[in-house]
Design an enzyme around this catalytic site. Sequence first.
Site, PDB file in Angstrom:
ATOM      1  N   SER A 194      10.081 -53.279  29.491  1.00  0.00           N
ATOM      2  CA  SER A 194      10.427 -54.478  28.711  1.00  0.00           C
ATOM      3  C   SER A 194       9.214 -55.280  28.226  1.00  0.00           C
ATOM      4  CB  SER A 194      11.322 -55.397  29.532  1.00  0.00           C
ATOM      5  OG  SER A 194      12.627 -54.899  29.553  1.00  0.00           O
TER       6      SER A 194
ATOM      7  N   LYS B 281       8.651 -55.326  24.620  1.00  0.00           N
ATOM      8  CA  LYS B 281       9.500 -56.115  23.718  1.00  0.00           C
ATOM      9  C   LYS B 281       8.725 -57.255  23.047  1.00  0.00           C
ATOM     10  CE  LYS B 281      13.650 -55.216  26.531  1.00  0.00           C
ATOM     11  NZ  LYS B 281      14.535 -55.781  27.566  1.00  0.00           N
TER      12      LYS B 281
ATOM     13  N   TYR C 262      13.113 -46.619  20.561  1.00  0.00           N
ATOM     14  CA  TYR C 262      13.085 -47.661  21.592  1.00  0.00           C
ATOM     15  C   TYR C 262      12.614 -47.102  22.936  1.00  0.00           C
ATOM     16  CZ  TYR C 262      14.946 -51.032  24.995  1.00  0.00           C
ATOM     17  OH  TYR C 262      15.076 -51.908  26.048  1.00  0.00           O
TER      18      TYR C 262
ATOM     19  N   TYR D 250      13.696 -62.918  32.535  1.00  0.00           N
ATOM     20  CA  TYR D 250      15.163 -62.850  32.518  1.00  0.00           C
ATOM     21  C   TYR D 250      15.801 -64.029  33.226  1.00  0.00           C
ATOM     22  CZ  TYR D 250      13.940 -58.416  30.772  1.00  0.00           C
ATOM     23  OH  TYR D 250      13.372 -57.453  30.028  1.00  0.00           O
TER      24      TYR D 250
ATOM     25  N   VAL E 257      10.749 -53.126  34.086  1.00  0.00           N
ATOM     26  CA  VAL E 257      11.302 -52.485  35.287  1.00  0.00           C
ATOM     27  C   VAL E 257      10.397 -51.404  35.889  1.00  0.00           C
ATOM     28  CG1 VAL E 257      13.761 -52.975  34.987  1.00  0.00           C
ATOM     29  CG2 VAL E 257      12.752 -50.963  33.881  1.00  0.00           C
TER      30      VAL E 257
HETATM   31  O1  DON Z   1      15.942 -50.658  28.140  1.00  0.00           O
HETATM   32  C1  DON Z   1      15.743 -50.635  29.348  1.00  0.00           C
HETATM   33  O2  DON Z   1      16.658 -50.808  30.157  1.00  0.00           O
HETATM   34  C2  DON Z   1      14.339 -50.391  29.847  1.00  0.00           C
HETATM   35  N1  DON Z   1      13.635 -49.489  29.003  1.00  0.00           N
HETATM   36  C3  DON Z   1      13.557 -51.677  29.921  1.00  0.00           C
HETATM   37  C4  DON Z   1      14.225 -52.747  30.774  1.00  0.00           C
HETATM   38  C5  DON Z   1      13.262 -53.625  31.472  1.00  0.00           C
HETATM   39  O3  DON Z   1      12.104 -53.325  31.649  1.00  0.00           O
HETATM   40  C6  DON Z   1      13.800 -54.883  32.049  1.00  0.00           C
HETATM   41  N2  DON Z   1      12.751 -55.594  32.736  1.00  0.00           N
HETATM   42  N3  DON Z   1      12.626 -56.141  33.745  1.00  0.00           N
END
Ligand code: DON
Length: 309
Positions: A65, A68, A193, A245, A263
Amino acid sequence: MECISNQELEQLIDEVRPYSQYGKLVDYIPALKEENSEDLSVSIFHVNGTFFYAGDYLKKFTLQSISKVITLALVLIQNGEEAVFERVGMEPTGDPFNSIAKLETLKPAKPLNPMINAGALAVTNMIQGKDVDEKWDRLLSFVRELVNDDQVSYNERVAKSEYDTANLNRALCYFMKQHEVIEGNIEDLLFLYTKQCAIEMNCSDLARIGAVFAANGVDPVTGRVLIPSHIARICKTFMVTCGMYNASGEFAIKVGIPAKSGVSGGIMGAVPHKCGIGIFGPALDEKGNSVAGVKLLEKMSQIYGWSIF
Ligand code: DON
């Protein structure tokens, strides 16, 4: 700031490493289950170009994330604020990052912000280019400029592992396509993505990107403007309000700096006018943030007086 040393950072990560036992590795992206949950590294990149590090600071990890924020900056540069915020909002959600709940209750069904998965997918959908390859090339070139390293790339295994299992993100995309928030081929978007999320670097590279945001878009070494200052400001504001978040409020109180987690266990911080921070610690709390990483930021913020509030 001036008194930061590698030795002092080593001591701090030794103090917070035990917190990793209270977290666990991400479980929904199969390739990320193979990390070592005790890993912990940190780098601080000062806006004057000096940097410090501790732990296995050369170990690479995927941005997830954290990417992003970078894609948002690129898309704002390419399309302008008005076009971007027509499709994605500016408000925190208080929900988990992959929640679909708010999308269904909002009219129009546009995602609340660009840091949750729905919003990020809508943002990635706005990268300009004639096809997926050209869009990817533009994103990767931008990342390479920010890190000042044209070797930076992505982890194919992690990207494929997420692509093959991204059914929740697929659902978000189909929902948003029905409501005309996103357009085009959804598999192409998910392919792009998941590559974006699998962009790979070490914590020093990440700290360098944080330093560009901290310096309002200026490269701390070359002095080049990589991101217009008003766009760097928008990105940092989202990092404060939504970057961690549904833990963003507590993080603002305890740490008080713009930051974005992933994550994989990465966190990018930007202390305005001072420094960028890159952290990697893959044991996550229940909200998806690095347990030891957040603890380390809490300690550093207190010691170095980083809170912007
Ligand atoms: O889209 C997803 O679920 C993952 N590629 C990224 C989510 C993420 O890193 C949330 N962060 N804490």
